[in-house]
Design a protein around this motif. Structure first.
Motif, PDB file in Angstrom:
ATOM      1  N   TYR A 185       0.811  -1.215   0.000  1.00 25.02           N
ATOM      2  CA  TYR A 185       0.000   0.000   0.000  1.00 25.02           C
ATOM      3  C   TYR A 185       0.849   1.271   0.000  1.00 25.02           C
ATOM      4  CZ  TYR A 185      -2.820  -3.792   1.806  1.00 25.02           C
ATOM      5  OH  TYR A 185      -3.400  -5.027   1.988  1.00 25.02           O
ATOM      6  N   GLY A 186       2.172   1.139  -0.164  1.00 24.21           N
ATOM      7  CA  GLY A 186       3.033   2.307  -0.197  1.00 24.21           C
ATOM      8  C   GLY A 186       2.946   3.043  -1.517  1.00 24.21           C
ATOM      9  N   SER A 187       3.256   4.322  -1.483  1.00 32.03           N
ATOM     10  CA  SER A 187       3.283   5.163  -2.672  1.00 32.03           C
ATOM     11  C   SER A 187       4.674   5.771  -2.781  1.00 32.03           C
ATOM     12  CB  SER A 187       2.226   6.275  -2.569  1.00 32.03           C
ATOM     13  OG  SER A 187       2.277   7.137  -3.689  1.00 32.03           O
ATOM     14  N   VAL A 188       5.386   5.489  -3.894  1.00 31.83           N
ATOM     15  CA  VAL A 188       6.744   5.994  -4.062  1.00 31.83           C
ATOM     16  C   VAL A 188       6.828   6.860  -5.312  1.00 31.83           C
ATOM     17  CG1 VAL A 188       7.793   4.052  -2.830  1.00 31.83           C
ATOM     18  CG2 VAL A 188       7.550   3.931  -5.313  1.00 31.83           C
ATOM     19  N   LEU A 189       7.625   7.901  -5.202  1.00 29.12           N
ATOM     20  CA  LEU A 189       7.834   8.845  -6.289  1.00 29.12           C
ATOM     21  C   LEU A 189       9.304   9.221  -6.346  1.00 29.12           C
ATOM     22  CD1 LEU A 189       4.848  11.312  -5.602  1.00 29.12           C
ATOM     23  CD2 LEU A 189       4.905   9.489  -7.328  1.00 29.12           C
ATOM     24  N   GLY A 190       9.689   9.890  -7.420  1.00 24.81           N
ATOM     25  CA  GLY A 190      11.029  10.443  -7.505  1.00 24.81           C
ATOM     26  C   GLY A 190      11.905   9.726  -8.497  1.00 24.81           C
ATOM     27  N   ASN A 191      12.969  10.429  -8.927  1.00 24.21           N
ATOM     28  CA  ASN A 191      13.949   9.843  -9.838  1.00 24.21           C
ATOM     29  C   ASN A 191      14.532   8.568  -9.243  1.00 24.21           C
ATOM     30  OD1 ASN A 191      17.119   9.741 -10.506  1.00 24.21           O
ATOM     31  ND2 ASN A 191      15.981  10.454 -12.304  1.00 24.21           N
ATOM     32  N   ARG A 192      14.847   8.595  -7.954  1.00 25.99           N
ATOM     33  CA  ARG A 192      15.136   7.404  -7.161  1.00 25.99           C
ATOM     34  C   ARG A 192      14.036   7.305  -6.130  1.00 25.99           C
ATOM     35  NH1 ARG A 192      17.568   6.369 -10.863  1.00 25.99           N
ATOM     36  NH2 ARG A 192      19.728   5.675 -11.112  1.00 25.99           N
ATOM     37  N   ALA A 193      13.346   6.187  -6.117  1.00 26.01           N
ATOM     38  CA  ALA A 193      12.088   6.072  -5.374  1.00 26.01           C
ATOM     39  C   ALA A 193      12.247   6.444  -3.905  1.00 26.01           C
ATOM     40  CB  ALA A 193      11.563   4.644  -5.491  1.00 26.01           C
ATOM     41  N   ARG A 194      11.309   7.275  -3.417  1.00 28.33           N
ATOM     42  CA  ARG A 194      11.197   7.582  -2.003  1.00 28.33           C
ATOM     43  C   ARG A 194       9.740   7.428  -1.605  1.00 28.33           C
ATOM     44  NH1 ARG A 194      15.664   6.604  -2.036  1.00 28.33           N
ATOM     45  NH2 ARG A 194      17.480   7.791  -1.331  1.00 28.33           N
ATOM     46  N   LEU A 195       9.525   6.867  -0.432  1.00 31.36           N
ATOM     47  CA  LEU A 195       8.179   6.615   0.059  1.00 31.36           C
ATOM     48  C   LEU A 195       7.540   7.931   0.490  1.00 31.36           C
ATOM     49  CD1 LEU A 195       6.222   4.247   0.705  1.00 31.36           C
ATOM     50  CD2 LEU A 195       7.170   4.269   3.015  1.00 31.36           C
ATOM     51  N   VAL A 196       6.405   8.280  -0.110  1.00 37.02           N
ATOM     52  CA  VAL A 196       5.772   9.571   0.179  1.00 37.02           C
ATOM     53  C   VAL A 196       4.438   9.427   0.897  1.00 37.02           C
ATOM     54  CG1 VAL A 196       6.902  10.692  -1.788  1.00 37.02           C
ATOM     55  CG2 VAL A 196       4.630   9.671  -2.090  1.00 37.02           C
ATOM     56  N   GLY A 197       4.016   8.235   1.169  1.00 36.48           N
ATOM     57  CA  GLY A 197       2.744   8.029   1.845  1.00 36.48           C
ATOM     58  C   GLY A 197       2.188   6.661   1.504  1.00 36.48           C
ATOM     59  N   LEU A 198       0.923   6.462   1.805  1.00 36.16           N
ATOM     60  CA  LEU A 198       0.242   5.239   1.411  1.00 36.16           C
ATOM     61  C   LEU A 198      -0.695   5.529   0.240  1.00 36.16           C
ATOM     62  CD1 LEU A 198      -0.575   3.541   4.848  1.00 36.16           C
ATOM     63  CD2 LEU A 198       1.391   3.203   3.349  1.00 36.16           C
ATOM     64  N   HIS A 199      -1.087   4.477  -0.437  1.00 34.59           N
ATOM     65  CA  HIS A 199      -1.890   4.599  -1.657  1.00 34.59           C
ATOM     66  C   HIS A 199      -3.358   4.728  -1.258  1.00 34.59           C
ATOM     67  CE1 HIS A 199      -2.504   2.863  -6.000  1.00 34.59           C
ATOM     68  NE2 HIS A 199      -2.940   4.100  -5.878  1.00 34.59           N
ATOM     69  N   TRP A 200      -3.703   5.894  -0.720  1.00 32.64           N
ATOM     70  CA  TRP A 200      -5.014   6.099  -0.105  1.00 32.64           C
ATOM     71  C   TRP A 200      -6.160   5.919  -1.085  1.00 32.64           C
ATOM     72  CZ3 TRP A 200      -3.739   5.696   4.602  1.00 32.64           C
ATOM     73  CH2 TRP A 200      -2.615   6.324   5.127  1.00 32.64           C
ATOM     74  N   ILE A 201      -6.016   6.447  -2.281  1.00 31.90           N
ATOM     75  CA  ILE A 201      -7.106   6.363  -3.255  1.00 31.90           C
ATOM     76  C   ILE A 201      -7.421   4.914  -3.570  1.00 31.90           C
ATOM     77  CG2 ILE A 201      -7.714   6.827  -5.662  1.00 31.90           C
ATOM     78  CD1 ILE A 201      -6.379   9.522  -5.410  1.00 31.90           C
ATOM     79  N   TRP A 202      -6.396   4.087  -3.777  1.00 28.83           N
ATOM     80  CA  TRP A 202      -6.624   2.672  -4.054  1.00 28.83           C
ATOM     81  C   TRP A 202      -7.345   2.003  -2.893  1.00 28.83           C
ATOM     82  CZ3 TRP A 202      -5.279  -2.110  -2.050  1.00 28.83           C
ATOM     83  CH2 TRP A 202      -5.417  -3.199  -2.903  1.00 28.83           C
ATOM     84  N   LEU A 203      -6.926   2.325  -1.662  1.00 29.15           N
ATOM     85  CA  LEU A 203      -7.567   1.725  -0.489  1.00 29.15           C
ATOM     86  C   LEU A 203      -9.048   2.086  -0.435  1.00 29.15           C
ATOM     87  CD1 LEU A 203      -4.696   2.424   2.034  1.00 29.15           C
ATOM     88  CD2 LEU A 203      -5.525   0.150   1.401  1.00 29.15           C
ATOM     89  N   ARG A 204      -9.371   3.344  -0.710  1.00 32.09           N
ATOM     90  CA  ARG A 204     -10.780   3.762  -0.698  1.00 32.09           C
ATOM     91  C   ARG A 204     -11.572   3.069  -1.791  1.00 32.09           C
ATOM     92  NH1 ARG A 204      -8.509   9.747  -0.034  1.00 32.09           N
ATOM     93  NH2 ARG A 204      -8.334   9.811   2.249  1.00 32.09           N
ATOM     94  N   ARG A 205     -10.971   2.953  -2.961  1.00 32.91           N
ATOM     95  CA  ARG A 205     -11.666   2.286  -4.062  1.00 32.91           C
ATOM     96  C   ARG A 205     -11.888   0.805  -3.773  1.00 32.91           C
ATOM     97  NH1 ARG A 205      -8.319   5.076  -9.088  1.00 32.91           N
ATOM     98  NH2 ARG A 205      -9.441   7.074  -9.097  1.00 32.91           N
ATOM     99  N   GLN A 206     -11.064   0.227  -2.952  1.00 30.18           N
ATOM    100  CA  GLN A 206     -11.231  -1.166  -2.563  1.00 30.18           C
ATOM    101  C   GLN A 206     -12.267  -1.331  -1.458  1.00 30.18           C
ATOM    102  OE1 GLN A 206      -9.608  -3.831  -4.183  1.00 30.18           O
ATOM    103  NE2 GLN A 206      -9.158  -2.114  -5.546  1.00 30.18           N
ATOM    104  N   GLY A 207     -12.825  -0.228  -0.996  1.00 25.51           N
ATOM    105  CA  GLY A 207     -13.854  -0.294   0.018  1.00 25.51           C
ATOM    106  C   GLY A 207     -13.342  -0.534   1.423  1.00 25.51           C
ATOM    107  N   VAL A 208     -12.071  -0.202   1.677  1.00 24.00           N
ATOM    108  CA  VAL A 208     -11.524  -0.370   3.019  1.00 24.00           C
ATOM    109  C   VAL A 208     -12.238   0.595   3.965  1.00 24.00           C
ATOM    110  CG1 VAL A 208      -9.429  -0.219   4.435  1.00 24.00           C
ATOM    111  CG2 VAL A 208      -9.307  -1.096   2.078  1.00 24.00           C
ATOM    112  N   ASP A 209     -12.615   0.095   5.118  1.00 18.25           N
ATOM    113  CA  ASP A 209     -13.355   0.898   6.095  1.00 18.25           C
ATOM    114  C   ASP A 209     -12.541   2.121   6.512  1.00 18.25           C
ATOM    115  OD1 ASP A 209     -14.103   1.462   9.174  1.00 18.25           O
ATOM    116  OD2 ASP A 209     -15.832   0.586   8.128  1.00 18.25           O
TER     117      ASP A 209
END
Length: 282
Positions: A185-209
């Protein structure tokens, strides 16, 4: 689909008589199917598709032109061993994708799960394991032995180092070089990947409470505090999260992933000054 559904093979296609072709399959012009290939029901190969080696295409797979599946790996140690390639049901593979079979030194198997979408010009290397429902966008490349969990999203032109693990539901941003493991559920961005948060939109679309999402947010802030923190205290943070969020299954999944053996280590969190730790992802 009825078992009696006819197989359609274009006259210009070359299909080895030993290949197993399921009912309702369509093999378009200039395709080439090797002797050890097994194709399920209702598969569609549009045109100029090569499927070779000990390769299985499950029911409903759709393959667009100029794709090669199951050819020999790009590994100098490969000596012609009868390794395998497996494509899951109803996966769609777009133009110019290459998927190589495994090696004897690896799993002996390259596996793509069911209901995946692999977009144009992507490369799936030998011994990679891709879960179900994964989307791999145009021009993504990966080294051998990469593992991608169910539902992950790999955006355009990302490059995944060999032996990297991408957790379930993770998001890898476009043009991102990933040299280490990405937590579930991690979200990574950047020329060299860095963790910037969790993949919130995907979690919501999956119906997570929402209550579970809130718990995941709190756990993430403990594991990756804004003020930073030395590597030496990560074990203590993991112990705290494991104890305080024992009833939150997805948090425990993240902890288990972080504690599992790794060839590449974990992607680091973004620098505190970046102000992107609450990124929503895509």
């Amino acid at each position: 689909m009825p078992e009696t559904a006819a197989v359609s093979i274009h006259p210009s296609a070359i299909v080895d008589p030993q290949a197993q072709i399921g009912p309702g399959t369509t093999i378009g012009p200039w395709c080439h199917i090797g002797p050890d290939v097994s194709i399920g029901e209702g598969v569609r190969l549009h045109a100029n598709v090569i499927v070779d080696g000990h390769t299985r295409l499950a029911d409903g797979v759709e393959v667009y032109p100029f794709v090669t599946i199951g050819l020999a790996p790009q590994d100098l140690k490969y000596a012609g061993e009868p390794t395998r390639c497996d494509i899951g049901a109803r996966t769609v593979i777009r133009e110019n994708v290459t998927i190589h079979r495994g090696t004897a030194q690896g799993h002996g198997l390259t596996k793509v799960g069911a209901h995946c979408l692999i977009m144009a010009n992507a490369h799936v290397a030998h011994d990679c394991t891709i879960g179900d429902g994964v989307i791999i966008v145009n021009n993504v490349v990966m080294g051998g032995h990469v593992e991608i969990g169910d539902g992950a999203r790999i955006m355009g032109a990302a490059a995944l180092h060999q032996f990297v693990r991408i957790g379930r539901g993770a998001l890898v941003g476009g043009v991102c070089g990933v040299e280490s493991d990405v937590i579930p559920y991690g979200s990574v961005l950047g020329n060299r990947a860095r963790l910037v948060g969790l993949h919130w939109i995907w979690l919501r679309r999956q119906g997570v409470d929402p209550s579970e999402i809130h718990a995941m947010r709190r756990a993430f802030r403990i594991l990756y505090p804004r003020q930073g923190g030395g590597e030496g205290v990560l074990d203590a943070r993991l112990t705290e999260v494991k104890r305080d969020f024992a009833e939150v299954a997805r948090v425990q999944e993240i902890v288990a992933f972080m504690e599992a053996p790794s060839r590449r280590g974990l992607v680091r969190g973004a620098r505190p000054s970046s102000n992107v730790l609450e990124s929503e992802g895509a």
